[in-house]
Design a protein around this motif. Structure first.
Motif, PDB file in Angstrom:
ATOM      1  N   PRO A 286      12.264  15.107  59.718  1.00 49.10           N
ATOM      2  CA  PRO A 286      12.740  16.093  58.748  1.00 49.10           C
ATOM      3  C   PRO A 286      11.582  16.556  57.869  1.00 49.10           C
ATOM      4  CG  PRO A 286      13.406  13.865  58.087  1.00 49.10           C
ATOM      5  CD  PRO A 286      12.754  13.741  59.434  1.00 49.10           C
ATOM      6  N   CYS A 287      11.550  17.860  57.618  1.00 48.76           N
ATOM      7  CA  CYS A 287      10.474  18.460  56.814  1.00 48.76           C
ATOM      8  C   CYS A 287      11.071  19.458  55.831  1.00 48.76           C
ATOM      9  CB  CYS A 287       9.521  19.270  57.705  1.00 48.76           C
ATOM     10  SG  CYS A 287       8.630  18.310  58.924  1.00 48.76           S
ATOM     11  N   THR A 288      10.290  19.756  54.799  1.00 49.77           N
ATOM     12  CA  THR A 288      10.559  20.941  53.986  1.00 49.77           C
ATOM     13  C   THR A 288       9.313  21.821  54.111  1.00 49.77           C
ATOM     14  OG1 THR A 288       9.626  19.865  52.044  1.00 49.77           O
ATOM     15  CG2 THR A 288      12.011  19.714  52.302  1.00 49.77           C
ATOM     16  N   CYS A 289       9.466  23.113  53.917  1.00 44.18           N
ATOM     17  CA  CYS A 289       8.310  24.013  54.053  1.00 44.18           C
ATOM     18  C   CYS A 289       8.159  24.862  52.799  1.00 44.18           C
ATOM     19  CB  CYS A 289       8.482  24.963  55.243  1.00 44.18           C
ATOM     20  SG  CYS A 289       8.748  24.139  56.815  1.00 44.18           S
ATOM     21  N   GLU A 290       6.897  25.074  52.435  1.00 39.21           N
ATOM     22  CA  GLU A 290       6.586  25.876  51.251  1.00 39.21           C
ATOM     23  C   GLU A 290       5.187  26.451  51.409  1.00 39.21           C
ATOM     24  OE1 GLU A 290       7.258  25.164  46.460  1.00 39.21           O
ATOM     25  OE2 GLU A 290       6.594  23.522  47.715  1.00 39.21           O
ATOM     26  N   ASN A 291       4.981  27.689  51.004  1.00 39.06           N
ATOM     27  CA  ASN A 291       3.653  28.326  51.053  1.00 39.06           C
ATOM     28  C   ASN A 291       2.981  28.202  52.412  1.00 39.06           C
ATOM     29  OD1 ASN A 291       3.891  28.981  48.336  1.00 39.06           O
ATOM     30  ND2 ASN A 291       3.045  27.007  47.691  1.00 39.06           N
ATOM     31  N   GLY A 292       3.756  28.332  53.480  1.00 42.21           N
ATOM     32  CA  GLY A 292       3.174  28.306  54.827  1.00 42.21           C
ATOM     33  C   GLY A 292       2.789  26.913  55.310  1.00 42.21           C
ATOM     34  N   LYS A 293       3.233  25.868  54.597  1.00 44.85           N
ATOM     35  CA  LYS A 293       2.908  24.501  55.041  1.00 44.85           C
ATOM     36  C   LYS A 293       4.181  23.669  55.117  1.00 44.85           C
ATOM     37  CE  LYS A 293      -1.874  24.075  53.602  1.00 44.85           C
ATOM     38  NZ  LYS A 293      -2.224  24.924  54.703  1.00 44.85           N
ATOM     39  N   TYR A 294       4.200  22.742  56.066  1.00 47.68           N
ATOM     40  CA  TYR A 294       5.348  21.830  56.119  1.00 47.68           C
ATOM     41  C   TYR A 294       4.957  20.498  55.486  1.00 47.68           C
ATOM     42  CZ  TYR A 294       2.915  19.732  60.099  1.00 47.68           C
ATOM     43  OH  TYR A 294       1.967  19.122  60.889  1.00 47.68           O
ATOM     44  N   THR A 295       5.941  19.826  54.920  1.00 44.96           N
ATOM     45  CA  THR A 295       5.741  18.475  54.371  1.00 44.96           C
ATOM     46  C   THR A 295       6.839  17.592  54.926  1.00 44.96           C
ATOM     47  OG1 THR A 295       5.041  19.517  52.307  1.00 44.96           O
ATOM     48  CG2 THR A 295       5.489  17.157  52.221  1.00 44.96           C
ATOM     49  N   ARG A 296       6.458  16.438  55.493  1.00 43.95           N
ATOM     50  CA  ARG A 296       7.472  15.484  55.971  1.00 43.95           C
ATOM     51  C   ARG A 296       8.281  14.966  54.805  1.00 43.95           C
ATOM     52  NH1 ARG A 296       3.046  14.581  57.913  1.00 43.95           N
ATOM     53  NH2 ARG A 296       2.817  14.525  60.154  1.00 43.95           N
ATOM     54  N   VAL A 297       9.550  14.741  55.025  1.00 46.29           N
ATOM     55  CA  VAL A 297      10.342  14.036  54.026  1.00 46.29           C
ATOM     56  C   VAL A 297       9.967  12.560  54.151  1.00 46.29           C
ATOM     57  CG1 VAL A 297      12.644  13.461  53.237  1.00 46.29           C
ATOM     58  CG2 VAL A 297      12.200  15.727  54.216  1.00 46.29           C
ATOM     59  N   LYS A 298       9.496  12.001  53.052  1.00 47.49           N
ATOM     60  CA  LYS A 298       9.025  10.602  53.080  1.00 47.49           C
ATOM     61  C   LYS A 298      10.058   9.671  52.468  1.00 47.49           C
ATOM     62  CE  LYS A 298       4.734  10.765  54.724  1.00 47.49           C
ATOM     63  NZ  LYS A 298       3.475  10.891  54.040  1.00 47.49           N
ATOM     64  N   GLY A 299       9.908   8.396  52.766  1.00 51.23           N
ATOM     65  CA  GLY A 299      10.675   7.366  52.065  1.00 51.23           C
ATOM     66  C   GLY A 299      12.116   7.191  52.509  1.00 51.23           C
TER      67      GLY A 299
ATOM     68  N   ASP B 157      10.988  29.592  58.917  1.00 53.77           N
ATOM     69  CA  ASP B 157      11.021  28.616  57.828  1.00 53.77           C
ATOM     70  C   ASP B 157       9.624  28.096  57.499  1.00 53.77           C
ATOM     71  OD1 ASP B 157      13.706  28.957  57.569  1.00 53.77           O
ATOM     72  OD2 ASP B 157      14.287  27.076  58.534  1.00 53.77           O
ATOM     73  N   TRP B 158       8.830  27.902  58.533  1.00 52.96           N
ATOM     74  CA  TRP B 158       7.456  27.404  58.332  1.00 52.96           C
ATOM     75  C   TRP B 158       6.646  28.427  57.514  1.00 52.96           C
ATOM     76  CZ3 TRP B 158       4.004  26.067  63.236  1.00 52.96           C
ATOM     77  CH2 TRP B 158       2.849  25.392  62.831  1.00 52.96           C
ATOM     78  N   VAL B 159       6.788  29.709  57.864  1.00 53.75           N
ATOM     79  CA  VAL B 159       6.012  30.761  57.185  1.00 53.75           C
ATOM     80  C   VAL B 159       6.604  31.085  55.808  1.00 53.75           C
ATOM     81  CG1 VAL B 159       5.278  33.188  57.310  1.00 53.75           C
ATOM     82  CG2 VAL B 159       5.280  31.777  59.381  1.00 53.75           C
ATOM     83  N   LEU B 160       7.904  31.252  55.757  1.00 52.65           N
ATOM     84  CA  LEU B 160       8.526  31.779  54.529  1.00 52.65           C
ATOM     85  C   LEU B 160       9.102  30.692  53.624  1.00 52.65           C
ATOM     86  CD1 LEU B 160      10.310  34.930  56.056  1.00 52.65           C
ATOM     87  CD2 LEU B 160       8.089  34.820  54.923  1.00 52.65           C
ATOM     88  N   GLY B 161       9.199  29.450  54.126  1.00 53.13           N
ATOM     89  CA  GLY B 161       9.673  28.339  53.290  1.00 53.13           C
ATOM     90  C   GLY B 161      11.152  28.048  53.470  1.00 53.13           C
ATOM     91  N   THR B 162      11.538  26.828  53.096  1.00 50.01           N
ATOM     92  CA  THR B 162      12.932  26.406  53.277  1.00 50.01           C
ATOM     93  C   THR B 162      13.664  26.254  51.951  1.00 50.01           C
ATOM     94  OG1 THR B 162      12.379  24.046  53.203  1.00 50.01           O
ATOM     95  CG2 THR B 162      12.370  25.098  55.376  1.00 50.01           C
ATOM     96  N   ASN B 163      12.941  26.510  50.851  1.00 46.31           N
ATOM     97  CA  ASN B 163      13.590  26.425  49.549  1.00 46.31           C
ATOM     98  C   ASN B 163      14.212  25.040  49.314  1.00 46.31           C
ATOM     99  OD1 ASN B 163      14.162  27.610  47.178  1.00 46.31           O
ATOM    100  ND2 ASN B 163      15.942  28.781  47.894  1.00 46.31           N
ATOM    101  N   GLY B 164      13.484  24.017  49.719  1.00 46.08           N
ATOM    102  CA  GLY B 164      13.948  22.636  49.490  1.00 46.08           C
ATOM    103  C   GLY B 164      14.846  22.077  50.579  1.00 46.08           C
TER     104      GLY B 164
END
Ligand code: NAI
Length: 326
Positions: free
Chosen positions: A283-296, A252-259
């Motif tokens: 909780p995170c989402t992943c895109e383009n080899g990067k993870y982003t924390r779900v904020k808020g 998922d980290w490499v290929l993405g989670t599609n939201g």
């Protein structure tokens, strides 16, 4: 043909190693068109068994397996790797206190973090599976000052998958229709499997479950103690499910989670009241080899208490290894 990706796996002669290597070589990690080179690390006394595993890998004639090498030296095993899955760690021996276990593992992950720092690709993705996974990942990160912190992660995905599977069973919803589950904190029974934002086929999970007492009194401890329940039943700790979770995490980290939300142990950026750098499940989402924390995500009193509880445990673990990091 794509250039092969170099994947290091430590503890490769162990149970999780035996469950993960064949799946990586089969294309389950990076896709069915991506060749891989496996670089396998284990202790000197495990090299004979490791060579047996390599014989079996070769006997599978995997079309995607472009090479496989054994080593007992992290500086050899991590040379130019794109991905490092750190599974090998010191199990708790007879009479060993928790602090002894933390210290023994701190030593291992300090050496491995330094080796990654010196010889791995600069964008290497590191997943720590070996327990105590969060603190081991924190030590590896702190021992690799030349690599970006976000390269280091710890595995919360097994807790996440267990949490989703138990909600699937309770609500009769297929796993694929469950979204937005969040597992916070340490990979230990203190983790907080937070179903407040989750949905079951679009319906809010708390409504679909409709049994708050079950959630608070039964479910949370069942997720937290699932590892112990498996040891009790199987006489061995979870291996195939742990290997599967490691594959899910890295894929998922490499290929993405599609939201989709997934839970990952990542160095804190200070959000949600977690001090910076603590390796914390979020909780995170992943895109383009990067993870982003779900904020808020809003926190109610119950969630604040659970998060503080698992954070306190992680801060204690960090304090126990602080001297070794000086
Ligand atoms: P295992 O005992 O079958 O295999 C561990 C392997 O690591 C052995 O081959 C051993 O020789 C090797 N090893 C030990 N120290 C090493 C070092 N310094 N460098 C390289 N290799 C080393 O254990 P198993 O079942 O494969 O589990 C491995 C780890 O994963 C354990 O720490 C376990 O607690 C952890 N685990 C974590 C989970 C998670 O969700 N984060 C889930 C399940 C297990």
């Amino acid at each position: 043909m794509k250039t092969p990706v170099r994947v290091a796996v430590t503890g490769a002669a162990g149970q999780i190693g035996y469950a993960i290597l064949f799946r990586i070589a089969n294309g389950d990690l990076l896709g069915k068109d991506q060749p891989v080179i496996l670089s396998l690390l284990d202790l000197p006394q495990a090299q004979k068994a490791l060579n047996g595993v390599i014989m079996e890998l070769n006997d599978c004639a995997f079309p995607l397996l472009a090479g496989v090498t054994p080593s007992d030296d992290p500086r050899v095993a991590f040379k130019d790797v794109d991905i490092a899955i750190l599974v090998g760690s010191r199990p708790r021996g007879p009479g060993m206190e928790r602090s002894d276990l933390l210290a023994a593992n701190a030593e291992i992950f300090k050496v491995q973090g330094k080796a990654l720092n010196d010889v791995a690709k600069r964008d290497v993705k590191v997943l720590v599976v070996g327990n105590p996974a969060n603190t081991n990942a924190y030590i590896a990160m702190k021992s690799a000052p030349d690599l970006p912190k976000e390269n280091f992660t710890a595995m919360l995905r097994l807790d996440h998958n267990r949490a989703v599977s138990m909600l699937s069973e309770k609500t009769g919803t297929p796993v694929k229709d469950i979204e937005k589950m969040a597992v916070w904190g340490n990979h230990s029974p203190s983790m907080y499997a937070d179903y407040r934002n989750a949905t079951a086929a679009g319906k809010p999970m708390p409504e679909a479950v409709n049994d708050e007492a079950w959630y608070k009194d039964t479910y949370l401890s069942a997720v937290g103690k699932r590892g112990a329940a498996i040891i009790e039943a199987r006489g061995l700790s979870s291996a195939a499910s742990a290997a599967n979770a490691a594959i899910d995490h890295v894929r998922d980290w490499v290929l993405g989670t599609n939201g989709k939300w997934v839970s990952m142990g990542v160095p804190s950026d200070g959000s949600y009241g977690v001090p910076e750098d603590v390796m914390f499940g979020v909780p995170c989402t992943c895109e383009n080899g990067k993870y982003t924390r779900v904020k808020g995500i809003e926190m109610d009193e119950f969630s604040k208490g659970r998060i503080q509880h698992t954070l306190n445990e992680l801060l204690e673990e960090q304090a126990a290894v602080a001297d070794l990091l000086k």
